[in-house]
Scaffold this motif. Structure first.
Motif, PDB file in Angstrom:
ATOM      1  N   ALA A  48      -1.242  75.237  56.721  1.00 28.24           N
ATOM      2  CA  ALA A  48      -1.555  74.178  57.685  1.00 28.24           C
ATOM      3  C   ALA A  48      -2.034  72.883  57.039  1.00 28.24           C
ATOM      4  O   ALA A  48      -2.022  71.830  57.682  1.00 28.24           O
ATOM      5  CB  ALA A  48      -2.611  74.671  58.676  1.00 28.24           C
ATOM      6  N   ARG A  49      -2.456  72.934  55.783  1.00 26.21           N
ATOM      7  CA  ARG A  49      -2.933  71.733  55.109  1.00 26.21           C
ATOM      8  C   ARG A  49      -1.875  71.139  54.183  1.00 26.21           C
ATOM      9  O   ARG A  49      -2.195  70.384  53.266  1.00 26.21           O
ATOM     10  CB  ARG A  49      -4.230  72.032  54.358  1.00 26.21           C
ATOM     11  N   HIS A 134       7.857  73.844  67.629  1.00 29.26           N
ATOM     12  CA  HIS A 134       6.948  74.964  67.887  1.00 29.26           C
ATOM     13  C   HIS A 134       5.759  74.576  68.748  1.00 29.26           C
ATOM     14  O   HIS A 134       5.055  75.446  69.256  1.00 29.26           O
ATOM     15  CB  HIS A 134       6.445  75.550  66.566  1.00 29.26           C
ATOM     16  N   LEU A 135       5.525  73.272  68.940  1.00 24.91           N
ATOM     17  CA  LEU A 135       4.389  72.835  69.747  1.00 24.91           C
ATOM     18  C   LEU A 135       4.748  72.640  71.220  1.00 24.91           C
ATOM     19  O   LEU A 135       3.980  72.052  71.974  1.00 24.91           O
ATOM     20  CB  LEU A 135       3.776  71.567  69.153  1.00 24.91           C
ATOM     21  N   TYR A 247      -3.408  68.104  57.558  1.00 23.60           N
ATOM     22  CA  TYR A 247      -2.914  67.749  56.228  1.00 23.60           C
ATOM     23  C   TYR A 247      -2.908  66.240  55.982  1.00 23.60           C
ATOM     24  O   TYR A 247      -2.598  65.799  54.867  1.00 23.60           O
ATOM     25  CB  TYR A 247      -1.523  68.335  55.987  1.00 23.60           C
ATOM     26  N   GLN A 248      -3.257  65.451  56.981  1.00 24.49           N
ATOM     27  CA  GLN A 248      -3.247  63.999  56.836  1.00 24.49           C
ATOM     28  C   GLN A 248      -4.644  63.468  56.527  1.00 24.49           C
ATOM     29  O   GLN A 248      -5.657  64.048  56.933  1.00 24.49           O
ATOM     30  CB  GLN A 248      -2.714  63.348  58.119  1.00 24.49           C
ATOM     31  N   ASP A 249      -4.694  62.347  55.843  1.00 28.95           N
ATOM     32  CA  ASP A 249      -5.950  61.670  55.540  1.00 28.95           C
ATOM     33  C   ASP A 249      -6.541  61.142  56.843  1.00 28.95           C
ATOM     34  O   ASP A 249      -5.903  60.344  57.538  1.00 28.95           O
ATOM     35  CB  ASP A 249      -5.677  60.525  54.562  1.00 28.95           C
ATOM     36  N   LEU A 269      -6.431  67.732  64.169  1.00 25.44           N
ATOM     37  CA  LEU A 269      -6.005  68.989  64.775  1.00 25.44           C
ATOM     38  C   LEU A 269      -5.089  69.780  63.843  1.00 25.44           C
ATOM     39  O   LEU A 269      -4.322  69.195  63.068  1.00 25.44           O
ATOM     40  CB  LEU A 269      -5.245  68.717  66.076  1.00 25.44           C
ATOM     41  N   PRO A 270      -5.123  71.095  63.935  1.00 19.79           N
ATOM     42  CA  PRO A 270      -4.113  71.890  63.233  1.00 19.79           C
ATOM     43  C   PRO A 270      -2.768  71.738  63.933  1.00 19.79           C
ATOM     44  O   PRO A 270      -2.690  71.808  65.153  1.00 19.79           O
ATOM     45  CB  PRO A 270      -4.648  73.314  63.343  1.00 19.79           C
ATOM     46  N   SER A 271      -1.733  71.540  63.155  1.00 17.05           N
ATOM     47  CA  SER A 271      -0.395  71.430  63.745  1.00 17.05           C
ATOM     48  C   SER A 271       0.346  72.764  63.690  1.00 17.05           C
ATOM     49  O   SER A 271       1.481  72.864  64.164  1.00 17.05           O
ATOM     50  CB  SER A 271       0.421  70.363  63.016  1.00 17.05           C
ATOM     51  N   THR A 272      -0.305  73.766  63.149  1.00 16.23           N
ATOM     52  CA  THR A 272       0.287  75.097  63.063  1.00 16.23           C
ATOM     53  C   THR A 272      -0.849  76.101  62.941  1.00 16.23           C
ATOM     54  O   THR A 272      -2.023  75.727  62.917  1.00 16.23           O
ATOM     55  CB  THR A 272       1.253  75.196  61.866  1.00 16.23           C
TER      56      THR A 272
END
Length: 297
Positions: A48-49, A134-135, A247-249, A269-272
């Motif tokens: 996720a990161r 998937h979202l 995973y974004q700054d 937020l987690p995207s996965t």
């Protein structure tokens, strides 16, 4: 057709009594395989990161793909920068494009926001459409059904068990979707700013609107000039939140949220699904996303 038949014969020669070895390009597909085929041995290429657009074709991933009976990836060019290299170096006929052991989730649903093909200077432009399917819980259900059918094809001796797992998953998922819609009703019509189009399917499913993108071009980090323009465009009507992925700054989004004021929150937020317990399964992912979006401004 010939490549699919070859892949099936290769798999059958390994012994139908053995559990499937599955290579998942992203954690959401690893989680889905584990629910539909709990006996499978599953490896996820990313977490996720990490940005799934940009992954190094490491020797460990090549080795994992070489062993795989089935590879489950998003497709729609999300992995275009690294998966073809893995496939070539792994030399595994079972998981080449067109083979029965190569499953692309995006092939089984309609994508939103297709764009004309771009150049490398245009950023991460996906001409087939937004790949982050998937979202969307409805699309995820359709993908799960197609994946279950593929599992039945690859493991005919376990076909009945696979059908039972799919039926249980479908019933549970439909119940959860109804609960999510009811719980998230207050979000309908609200607005957010976000970095990238990662959550576009979720916004659409929830009836929300992304009114600004922190990226000047898809996949390009925010720049001071672009952030200033976004700020000026939204100052009169600040959005509910400024959203970035794990995973974004988060610093550019934090600056924007602070400048907007008006109760605009920063949400990273987690995207996965995640490995740290925050959202270890797909249902927990949606539970958590909706809960964080509903938090008071």
């Amino acid at each position: 057709m010939r490549s699919s038949l070859t892949a099936l014969l290769l798999w059958a020669s390994a012994g139908a009594s053995q559990a499937l070895t599955v290579f998942a390009c992203e954690p959401e597909w690893a989680a889905l395989v584990r629910q539909l085929a709990p006996q499978a041995q599953v490896t996820s290429a990313t977490h996720a990161r990490q940005d799934p657009h940009h992954i190094e074709a490491r020797p460990s991933l090549i080795a994992a793909l070489r062993r795989a009976d089935l590879a489950v990836c998003t497709g729609a060019a999300l992995e275009a920068g690294w998966l073809p290299m893995l496939q070539q170096r792994a030399g595994n006929a079972r998981v080449q494009d067109g083979a029965a052991g190569m499953f692309y989730a995006a092939d089984h649903v309609t994508l939103i926001d297709p764009r004309p093909p771009g150049t490398p200077f245009d950023g991460d432009v996906h001409s087939e459409g937004n790949p982050h399917v998937h979202l969307d819980p409805d699309r995820l259900l359709a993908i799960a059904q197609a994946l279950s059918q593929r599992l039945q094809q690859l493991e005919p001796a376990r076909a009945a068990a696979h059908r039972e797992r799919w039926q249980a998953f479908e019933a549970d998922w439909r119940t959860r979707m109804a609960a999510w819609r009811e719980r998230a009703a207050p979000l309908r019509g609200t607005q957010v700013a976000a970095q990238h189009s990662t959550y576009a399917y979720l916004w659409h499913w929830l009836g929300m609107a992304q009114v600004a993108d922190l990226e000047p071009k898809p996949g390009m980090p925010p720049t001071p000039g672009h952030l200033q323009r976004v700020l000026e465009a939204m100052r009169a009507a600040p959005p509910r939140a400024v959203v970035v992925s794990l995973y974004q700054d988060g610093r550019p989004a934090q600056w924007l949220a602070q400048q907007l004021g008006g109760g605009t929150r920063l949400l990273q937020l987690p995207s996965t699904v995640t490995e740290d317990g925050q959202a270890p399964e797909l249902a927990a992912l949606f539970d958590g996303l909706i809960a964080q979006l509903l938090e008071p401004r």
